[in-house]
Design a protein around this motif. Structure first.
Motif, PDB file in Angstrom:
ATOM      1  N   ARG A 237       0.825  -1.211   0.000  1.00 16.60           N
ATOM      2  CA  ARG A 237       0.000   0.000   0.000  1.00 16.60           C
ATOM      3  C   ARG A 237       0.859   1.261   0.000  1.00 16.60           C
ATOM      4  N   GLY A 238       1.984   1.203   0.745  1.00 15.00           N
ATOM      5  CA  GLY A 238       2.869   2.371   0.801  1.00 15.00           C
ATOM      6  C   GLY A 238       3.467   2.688  -0.557  1.00 15.00           C
ATOM      7  N   TYR A 239       3.942   1.663  -1.256  1.00 14.62           N
ATOM      8  CA  TYR A 239       4.544   1.906  -2.561  1.00 14.62           C
ATOM      9  C   TYR A 239       3.489   2.324  -3.588  1.00 14.62           C
ATOM     10  N   LEU A 240       2.305   1.722  -3.513  1.00 10.32           N
ATOM     11  CA  LEU A 240       1.239   2.117  -4.433  1.00 10.32           C
ATOM     12  C   LEU A 240       0.809   3.561  -4.183  1.00 10.32           C
ATOM     13  N   ASP A 241       0.747   3.952  -2.911  1.00  9.00           N
ATOM     14  CA  ASP A 241       0.433   5.349  -2.590  1.00  9.00           C
ATOM     15  C   ASP A 241       1.510   6.288  -3.129  1.00  9.00           C
ATOM     16  N   GLY A 242       2.770   5.824  -3.048  1.00  8.14           N
ATOM     17  CA  GLY A 242       3.874   6.642  -3.585  1.00  8.14           C
ATOM     18  C   GLY A 242       3.751   6.839  -5.074  1.00  8.14           C
ATOM     19  N   ILE A 243       3.355   5.763  -5.776  1.00  4.08           N
ATOM     20  CA  ILE A 243       3.158   5.887  -7.229  1.00  4.08           C
ATOM     21  C   ILE A 243       1.989   6.809  -7.529  1.00  4.08           C
ATOM     22  N   ALA A 244       0.885   6.623  -6.775  1.00  2.00           N
ATOM     23  CA  ALA A 244      -0.307   7.440  -7.008  1.00  2.00           C
ATOM     24  C   ALA A 244      -0.051   8.906  -6.705  1.00  2.00           C
ATOM     25  N   GLN A 245       0.764   9.218  -5.714  1.00  2.00           N
ATOM     26  CA  GLN A 245       1.031  10.596  -5.326  1.00  2.00           C
ATOM     27  C   GLN A 245       2.161  11.232  -6.142  1.00  2.00           C
ATOM     28  N   GLY A 246       2.755  10.467  -7.056  1.00  2.00           N
ATOM     29  CA  GLY A 246       3.794  11.011  -7.934  1.00  2.00           C
ATOM     30  C   GLY A 246       5.151  11.105  -7.294  1.00  2.00           C
ATOM     31  N   ILE A 247       5.371  10.368  -6.186  1.00  2.00           N
ATOM     32  CA  ILE A 247       6.682  10.411  -5.537  1.00  2.00           C
ATOM     33  C   ILE A 247       7.737   9.815  -6.462  1.00  2.00           C
ATOM     34  N   LYS A 253      13.041   5.142 -10.619  1.00  2.00           N
ATOM     35  CA  LYS A 253      12.364   5.050  -9.316  1.00  2.00           C
ATOM     36  C   LYS A 253      11.000   4.382  -9.465  1.00  2.00           C
ATOM     37  N   LEU A 254      10.322   4.682 -10.562  1.00  2.00           N
ATOM     38  CA  LEU A 254       9.017   4.053 -10.802  1.00  2.00           C
ATOM     39  C   LEU A 254       9.188   2.539 -11.009  1.00  2.00           C
ATOM     40  N   ALA A 255      10.233   2.164 -11.755  1.00  3.42           N
ATOM     41  CA  ALA A 255      10.484   0.740 -11.974  1.00  3.42           C
ATOM     42  C   ALA A 255      10.796   0.033 -10.651  1.00  3.42           C
ATOM     43  N   LYS A 256      11.534   0.726  -9.763  1.00  2.00           N
ATOM     44  CA  LYS A 256      11.851   0.142  -8.449  1.00  2.00           C
ATOM     45  C   LYS A 256      10.579  -0.069  -7.631  1.00  2.00           C
ATOM     46  N   TYR A 257       9.700   0.933  -7.666  1.00  5.77           N
ATOM     47  CA  TYR A 257       8.446   0.824  -6.908  1.00  5.77           C
ATOM     48  C   TYR A 257       7.604  -0.339  -7.439  1.00  5.77           C
ATOM     49  N   VAL A 258       7.561  -0.450  -8.767  1.00  4.45           N
ATOM     50  CA  VAL A 258       6.770  -1.526  -9.369  1.00  4.45           C
ATOM     51  C   VAL A 258       7.368  -2.892  -9.017  1.00  4.45           C
ATOM     52  N   ALA A 259       8.690  -2.990  -9.023  1.00  5.43           N
ATOM     53  CA  ALA A 259       9.354  -4.255  -8.669  1.00  5.43           C
ATOM     54  C   ALA A 259       9.050  -4.665  -7.230  1.00  5.43           C
TER      55      ALA A 259
END
Length: 441
Positions: A237-247, A253-259
């Motif tokens: 949830r934390g990483y998905l929130d980070g993606i949704a909030q544009g962090i 960085k986006l690829a890292k979050y998705v991984a």
């Protein structure tokens, strides 16, 4: 302890009730007649009648001696021999002779006649003798009552009291007292009921303990699963929130979050799969989809599925087996799942560039397999709890060091469902060694 069937007990009791009155009757007869022979009763009566006639003649022919003490002593001796008493009255009913006034009250008056000489009344004679019919009847009734009393006491001792204690024990067991002593009995049927009741109590006790253990395990599983689900869900949830909030603004960085999200979702998928399999083999107890499979192919399929993970850690997995037939009867999916769990555990605990040796051989009516790694092996505590549900060998439940703690538990229970066994120990040369066997199909 020898026991007696209730039918035999009833027959013996009936025989005893009939025997005791007979014994009392014979005893009364002996006291009256001085003989135990009932067949000679008629002869005895004839002898008594002759003696009685002689005594009457002795009284009639000696009317002048009625007042003589010597003559009265002779009459007294004859009366004692005949177990009788006599009363002699004069013409005006005055007592001339009375053998035993007190005893006559308990005897019956059987003979009464008058002595007349030359037309003149000299006196009257009254003869008393025991009432044998009443004495015999009293003896029979007394014996019958005594027989019923003794049988009642023994029936209460051997039947009623054990049944009463059994009823009390049943109520205590119903209240949860499993250690209540069960009464013994000399009656076979009651002893058999006692033994069956004891078996039932042991079964209920065992079932209750198993139910309590399952309840404790269920609570533990719920708490542990909630913990294991919370960690990856929180991270996901934390990483998905980070993606949704544009962090994650850059592609790297986006690829890292998705991984990371993919890794956490894979952990959740594995956890759910482990829980489903554990529930299936432990609680649902479904029938196995049995078919004849080759254990060597099961081992090879499991190795192939874990090969990418092993290659990632540069671990070599070697399978060694004989050319003998290794067919077993079992559920191919569950068996492969059991072997995969064992190999996954070995890969995760084997350091990089280590080795895992898988061996398969044929024993007496068994297909045996071993999985050995070059890792650190099991600690003493782990060897005692390695197959406990949700045990991972560390105080904290950090998922980075292992799975949900159900893999080895699932494997052992699948093997046991197939009639085999799975054990764990350390190899003398180092590393963990898992050994199992399954009956040949």
């Amino acid at each position: 302890m020898k026991t007696l069937r209730i039918r035999k007990f009833t027959l013996l009791s009936l025989l005893f009730i009939l025997t005791v009155p007979w014994v009392f009757f014979v005893a009364a007869h002996y006291l009256q007649t001085g003989t135990l022979s009932l067949g000679s009763n008629r002869l005895h009566n004839e002898t008594l009648q002759e003696e009685f006639n002689r005594m009457i003649g002795f009284i009639e022919t000696n009317s002048s001696n009625w007042g003589s003490v010597a003559w009265q002593n002779q009459l007294q001796a004859q009366l004692q021999n005949m177990n009788r008493d006599a009363l002699i009255l004069d013409a005006s009913d005055g007592i001339i002779y009375n053998s035993d006034p007190k005893r006559q009250q308990a005897l019956s008056r059987t003979e009464q006649f008058s002595i007349i000489e030359n037309g003149q009344l000299l006196g009257r004679i009254v003869i008393y003798e025991p009432n044998t019919s009443i004495i015999s009847m009293l003896a029979i009734i007394t014996g019958l009552l005594l027989g019923f009393f003794i049988v009642g006491v023994e029936m209460r001792r051997f039947i009623l009291k054990p049944l009463g204690r059994m009823s009390s024990a049943a109520r205590q067991v119903a209240a949860g007292d499993w250690e209540v002593p069960l009464p013994s009995s000399r009656i076979t049927e009651i002893a058999e009921v006692r033994d069956a009741f004891k078996v039932m109590v042991e079964g209920v006790k065992e079932a209750n303990q198993k139910q309590r253990k399952l309840e404790e395990e269920r609570r533990f599983v719920i708490a542990a699963v909630a913990h294991d689900l919370r960690t990856p869900l929180f991270a996901l949830r934390g990483y998905l929130d980070g993606i949704a909030q544009g962090i994650a603004q850059t592609p790297d960085k986006l690829a890292k979050y998705v991984a990371v999200c993919r890794e956490k979702s894979a952990q959740l998928d594995r956890l759910v799969e482990d829980l489903f399999t554990f529930t299936k083999v432990e609680y649902l107890e479904e029938e196995l989809n049995r078919s004849t499979v080759d254990l060597r192919s099961i081992l090879q399929n499991a190795i192939d599925s874990l090969q990418p993970l092993a290659e990632k850690k540069q671990i070599s997995v070697k399978l060694n087996h004989t050319a003998e037939d290794m067919r077993v009867s079992g559920d191919p999916h569950l068996l492969e799942r059991a072997i995969s769990n064992l190999l996954d555990n070995a890969v995760r605990h084997t350091p990089s560039e280590g080795q895992i040796f898988v061996q398969c051989s044929k024993g007496e009516h068994q297909a045996k397999f071993t999985i050995k790694d070059t890792g650190p092996g099991f600690s003493a505590e782990e060897l005692g709890r390695i197959f406990d549900p949700l045990y991972r060998g560390e105080a904290s439940r950090n998922r980075s060091t292992g799975g949900a703690g159900l893999g080895l538990t699932i494997s052992q229970r699948i093997i046991r469902q197939h009639g085999g066994e799975l054990t764990a120990r350390n190899h003398p040369d180092g590393g963990a060694l898992l050994e199992g066997w399954i009956p040949l199909g």
